[in-house]
Design a protein around this motif. Structure first.
Motif, PDB file in Angstrom:
ATOM      1  N   VAL A   1      32.867  -5.723  26.040  1.00 28.82           N
ATOM      2  CA  VAL A   1      31.528  -5.093  26.878  1.00 28.82           C
ATOM      3  C   VAL A   1      31.745  -5.435  28.289  1.00 28.82           C
ATOM      4  O   VAL A   1      31.622  -4.438  29.141  1.00 28.82           O
ATOM      5  CB  VAL A   1      30.231  -5.540  26.370  1.00 28.82           C
ATOM      6  N   ARG A   2      32.144  -6.826  28.480  1.00 31.53           N
ATOM      7  CA  ARG A   2      32.304  -7.062  29.950  1.00 31.53           C
ATOM      8  C   ARG A   2      33.497  -6.120  30.648  1.00 31.53           C
ATOM      9  O   ARG A   2      33.090  -5.582  31.732  1.00 31.53           O
ATOM     10  CB  ARG A   2      32.568  -8.440  30.308  1.00 31.53           C
ATOM     11  N   ARG A   3      34.528  -5.931  30.108  1.00 29.47           N
ATOM     12  CA  ARG A   3      35.668  -5.318  30.567  1.00 29.47           C
ATOM     13  C   ARG A   3      35.255  -3.745  30.628  1.00 29.47           C
ATOM     14  O   ARG A   3      35.636  -3.064  31.317  1.00 29.47           O
ATOM     15  CB  ARG A   3      36.881  -5.414  29.800  1.00 29.47           C
ATOM     16  N   LEU A   4      34.481  -3.240  29.653  1.00 27.38           N
ATOM     17  CA  LEU A   4      34.092  -1.912  29.524  1.00 27.38           C
ATOM     18  C   LEU A   4      33.201  -1.858  30.806  1.00 27.38           C
ATOM     19  O   LEU A   4      33.389  -0.537  31.564  1.00 27.38           O
ATOM     20  CB  LEU A   4      33.128  -1.411  28.331  1.00 27.38           C
ATOM     21  N   LEU A   5      32.283  -2.501  31.038  1.00 25.92           N
ATOM     22  CA  LEU A   5      31.253  -2.384  32.269  1.00 25.92           C
ATOM     23  C   LEU A   5      31.921  -2.329  33.567  1.00 25.92           C
ATOM     24  O   LEU A   5      31.889  -1.587  34.385  1.00 25.92           O
ATOM     25  CB  LEU A   5      30.229  -3.589  32.331  1.00 25.92           C
ATOM     26  N   GLY A   6      32.971  -3.198  33.767  1.00 22.51           N
ATOM     27  CA  GLY A   6      33.983  -3.099  34.717  1.00 22.51           C
ATOM     28  C   GLY A   6      34.835  -1.758  34.707  1.00 22.51           C
ATOM     29  O   GLY A   6      35.026  -1.112  36.039  1.00 22.51           O
ATOM     30  N   GLU A   7      35.409  -1.372  33.751  1.00 19.50           N
ATOM     31  CA  GLU A   7      36.229  -0.156  33.798  1.00 19.50           C
ATOM     32  C   GLU A   7      35.266   1.299  34.321  1.00 19.50           C
ATOM     33  O   GLU A   7      35.636   2.032  34.914  1.00 19.50           O
ATOM     34  CB  GLU A   7      36.616   0.090  32.252  1.00 19.50           C
ATOM     35  N   LEU A   8      34.017   1.088  33.781  1.00 18.04           N
ATOM     36  CA  LEU A   8      32.796   2.200  34.198  1.00 18.04           C
ATOM     37  C   LEU A   8      32.095   2.026  35.426  1.00 18.04           C
ATOM     38  O   LEU A   8      31.265   2.466  35.879  1.00 18.04           O
ATOM     39  CB  LEU A   8      31.796   2.219  33.091  1.00 18.04           C
ATOM     40  N   ASP A   9      32.485   0.864  36.259  1.00 21.60           N
ATOM     41  CA  ASP A   9      32.016   0.394  37.652  1.00 21.60           C
ATOM     42  C   ASP A   9      30.375   0.025  37.564  1.00 21.60           C
ATOM     43  O   ASP A   9      29.893   0.616  38.417  1.00 21.60           O
ATOM     44  CB  ASP A   9      32.169   1.388  38.566  1.00 21.60           C
ATOM     45  N   TYR A  10      30.150  -0.685  36.483  1.00 25.58           N
ATOM     46  CA  TYR A  10      28.558  -1.120  36.354  1.00 25.58           C
ATOM     47  C   TYR A  10      28.651  -2.470  36.912  1.00 25.58           C
ATOM     48  O   TYR A  10      29.470  -3.378  36.881  1.00 25.58           O
ATOM     49  CB  TYR A  10      28.344  -1.252  35.076  1.00 25.58           C
ATOM     50  N   GLU A  11      27.475  -2.842  37.608  1.00 25.61           N
ATOM     51  CA  GLU A  11      27.185  -4.032  38.169  1.00 25.61           C
ATOM     52  C   GLU A  11      26.604  -4.722  36.949  1.00 25.61           C
ATOM     53  O   GLU A  11      25.691  -4.379  36.466  1.00 25.61           O
ATOM     54  CB  GLU A  11      25.896  -4.006  39.047  1.00 25.61           C
ATOM     55  N   THR A  12      27.087  -5.901  36.499  1.00 28.38           N
ATOM     56  CA  THR A  12      26.749  -6.551  35.066  1.00 28.38           C
ATOM     57  C   THR A  12      25.616  -7.432  35.546  1.00 28.38           C
ATOM     58  O   THR A  12      25.121  -7.960  34.345  1.00 28.38           O
ATOM     59  CB  THR A  12      28.122  -7.264  34.757  1.00 28.38           C
ATOM     60  N   GLU A  13      25.257  -7.752  36.550  1.00 26.21           N
ATOM     61  CA  GLU A  13      24.118  -8.717  36.576  1.00 26.21           C
ATOM     62  C   GLU A  13      22.666  -8.071  36.302  1.00 26.21           C
ATOM     63  O   GLU A  13      22.131  -8.725  35.472  1.00 26.21           O
ATOM     64  CB  GLU A  13      23.910  -9.118  38.098  1.00 26.21           C
ATOM     65  N   PHE A  14      22.594  -6.936  36.324  1.00 22.44           N
ATOM     66  CA  PHE A  14      21.330  -6.081  36.001  1.00 22.44           C
ATOM     67  C   PHE A  14      21.182  -5.120  34.835  1.00 22.44           C
ATOM     68  O   PHE A  14      20.759  -4.115  34.894  1.00 22.44           O
ATOM     69  CB  PHE A  14      20.852  -5.350  37.313  1.00 22.44           C
ATOM     70  N   VAL A  15      21.857  -5.211  33.602  1.00 18.67           N
ATOM     71  CA  VAL A  15      22.234  -4.328  32.640  1.00 18.67           C
ATOM     72  C   VAL A  15      21.877  -5.099  31.266  1.00 18.67           C
ATOM     73  O   VAL A  15      22.164  -6.215  31.253  1.00 18.67           O
ATOM     74  CB  VAL A  15      23.322  -3.700  32.629  1.00 18.67           C
ATOM     75  N   ALA A  16      21.599  -4.385  30.309  1.00 12.61           N
ATOM     76  CA  ALA A  16      21.501  -4.715  29.084  1.00 12.61           C
ATOM     77  C   ALA A  16      22.233  -3.830  28.406  1.00 12.61           C
ATOM     78  O   ALA A  16      22.567  -2.624  28.517  1.00 12.61           O
ATOM     79  CB  ALA A  16      20.133  -4.874  28.338  1.00 12.61           C
ATOM     80  N   VAL A  17      23.169  -4.259  27.064  1.00 18.45           N
ATOM     81  CA  VAL A  17      23.693  -3.378  26.328  1.00 18.45           C
ATOM     82  C   VAL A  17      23.704  -3.354  24.852  1.00 18.45           C
ATOM     83  O   VAL A  17      23.490  -4.565  24.423  1.00 18.45           O
ATOM     84  CB  VAL A  17      25.386  -3.933  26.729  1.00 18.45           C
ATOM     85  N   ALA A  18      23.585  -2.283  24.557  1.00 18.50           N
ATOM     86  CA  ALA A  18      23.647  -2.178  22.846  1.00 18.50           C
ATOM     87  C   ALA A  18      24.726  -1.512  22.286  1.00 18.50           C
ATOM     88  O   ALA A  18      25.187  -0.424  22.895  1.00 18.50           O
ATOM     89  CB  ALA A  18      22.366  -1.269  22.311  1.00 18.50           C
ATOM     90  N   VAL A  19      25.269  -1.892  21.169  1.00 18.41           N
ATOM     91  CA  VAL A  19      26.444  -1.612  20.640  1.00 18.41           C
ATOM     92  C   VAL A  19      26.197  -0.921  19.180  1.00 18.41           C
ATOM     93  O   VAL A  19      25.370  -1.933  18.516  1.00 18.41           O
ATOM     94  CB  VAL A  19      27.662  -2.374  20.374  1.00 18.41           C
ATOM     95  N   ASN A  20      26.095   0.314  18.970  1.00 16.54           N
ATOM     96  CA  ASN A  20      25.625   0.814  17.607  1.00 16.54           C
ATOM     97  C   ASN A  20      24.021   0.268  17.433  1.00 16.54           C
ATOM     98  O   ASN A  20      23.604  -0.341  16.381  1.00 16.54           O
ATOM     99  CB  ASN A  20      26.466   0.442  16.495  1.00 16.54           C
TER     100      ASN A  20
END
Length: 65
Positions: A17-36
């Motif tokens: 997830v961390r690398r995906l967020l970087g790949e998509l240019d998201y600021e990781t400090e202020f997001v939540a992520v759900a997978v499936n």
């Protein structure tokens, strides 16, 4: 691999997830992520959890009124 990110099919290289967020240019400090449809705790963002065909939802807080 192909992922569905926020409802949009995308080609991605990242298995974490961390690398995906970087790949998509998201600021990781202020997001939540759900997978499936399961929220993934920040402590697991460096684990290789993403697989071809997964659905990923990335949400960030917004101000408004």
């Amino acid at each position: 691999m192909m992922l569905t990110v926020n409802g949009e099919r995308r080609e991605a290289r990242s298995a974490t997830v961390r690398r995906l967020l970087g790949e998509l240019d998201y600021e990781t400090e202020f997001v939540a992520v759900a997978v499936n449809y399961t929220v993934l705790p920040r402590g697991r963002w460096d684990e290789p959890v993403l697989k071809d065909g997964d659905a990923v939802e990335i949400v960030s807080p917004r101000q408004g009124g």
